[in-house]
Scaffold this active site. Sequence first.
Site, mmCIF file in Angstrom:
data_model
loop_
_atom_site.group_PDB
_atom_site.id
_atom_site.type_symbol
_atom_site.label_atom_id
_atom_site.label_comp_id
_atom_site.label_asym_id
_atom_site.label_seq_id
_atom_site.Cartn_x
_atom_site.Cartn_y
_atom_site.Cartn_z
ATOM 1 N N ASP A 269 -68.200 15.530 -11.828
ATOM 2 C CA ASP A 269 -67.539 15.741 -13.121
ATOM 3 C C ASP A 269 -68.363 16.165 -14.163
ATOM 4 O OD1 ASP A 269 -65.226 14.408 -12.145
ATOM 5 O OD2 ASP A 269 -65.684 12.468 -13.173
ATOM 6 N N HIS A 292 -66.184 12.268 -19.411
ATOM 7 C CA HIS A 292 -65.576 13.628 -20.012
ATOM 8 C C HIS A 292 -65.768 13.768 -21.200
ATOM 9 C CE1 HIS A 292 -64.098 14.172 -15.870
ATOM 10 N NE2 HIS A 292 -63.326 13.229 -15.914
#
Length: 350
Positions: A269, A292
């Site tokens: 990620d 994120h």
Amino acid sequence: MPPTNIVDAPHYGGQIPPHKGKHDPAQQTTLAHAIHCRGVGLHSGRPVTLRLSPAPADTGLHIQRLDRPDARPFRLTSGCIMSSPLATVAASPHQSDLHVATIEHLLAALHACKIDNLLIQLDGPELPILDGCAAPFIFLLEAAGRTYLNAPRHIIAVRQPISVEGENGAYARLLPHHQNQLHLSLSIDFPAPAIGQQSYALTLDKKHFKRDIAFARTFVNYEDIGRLHAQGLALGGSLENALVIQHDHALNPGGMRHVDECVRHKMLDAIGDLYCTGYSLAARFEAHKTGHSLNNQLLRALFASRDNWQFVKDFATILPLPHENIGLKDKNTLPLENSHAIRKSWSAAS
């Protein structure tokens, strides 16, 4: 194993001038051919077709929603990213209500494969999750092939330490690095005994990403699934495209793909999130319990001052704006029959 039955590629009529002579890693790249696949969105649960098409040098990564007749391609930058804890979501600077979600796994694959210029088109609000990791996207990119362009590759060097902090001791930071590479070290700490405390470090290149990171799936605690569904999230999730953790074990047949699959996915990620600029970074990335939102805050902090960064070799002097569509038409749509097609999809595809 990935599917092998791919439609032969017809001639592509786009004017993408390749780099003549020996392939030079200092040159920009794009795909040799367009390619597409079909799947479902992890959160929306909606079927979606994703098409990846070659793009000219210095155009960067562009995204276009084909299900919206009024949607223009927009260039991906860190300023496009919306705050979202469960996925990386890009918003068009042209239309505030036009979003594209769950782009991080594709971006991680593009980052590792050093694809600089690309037109990403899809007919829905979210990229397909496929089997929940980046391996299917690596397969797509390898099937499409890569070509070098007659323009120098731009790398951003971090000049001074940049750090952001989140809740419960979470942090992410970028530090100068003496080599033109991205070195990442990341740790996580989850209460579920099946995960617990894990750490991982990696210098990004395609070989190690493909072998050590790409297979790691997105993961979720079983106890959280009902709450996510009530919020309209994870509607396309299943044991075929997510690692589901219940206390001290995984519910998936076959269990985990690696004992530290979860921290490897967090690394995946981060590699995707850090490519939201469309440029590779020469830096050291260090993070604990990041996600994120924190990764994007870090990029925004980096680009808040020109003193924080510079282009290696100063081939370029300014960052592009999200609305810059250099060399791309507003409706650069390539018919599906003119691209490679993955006829047999991965487990999560419709």
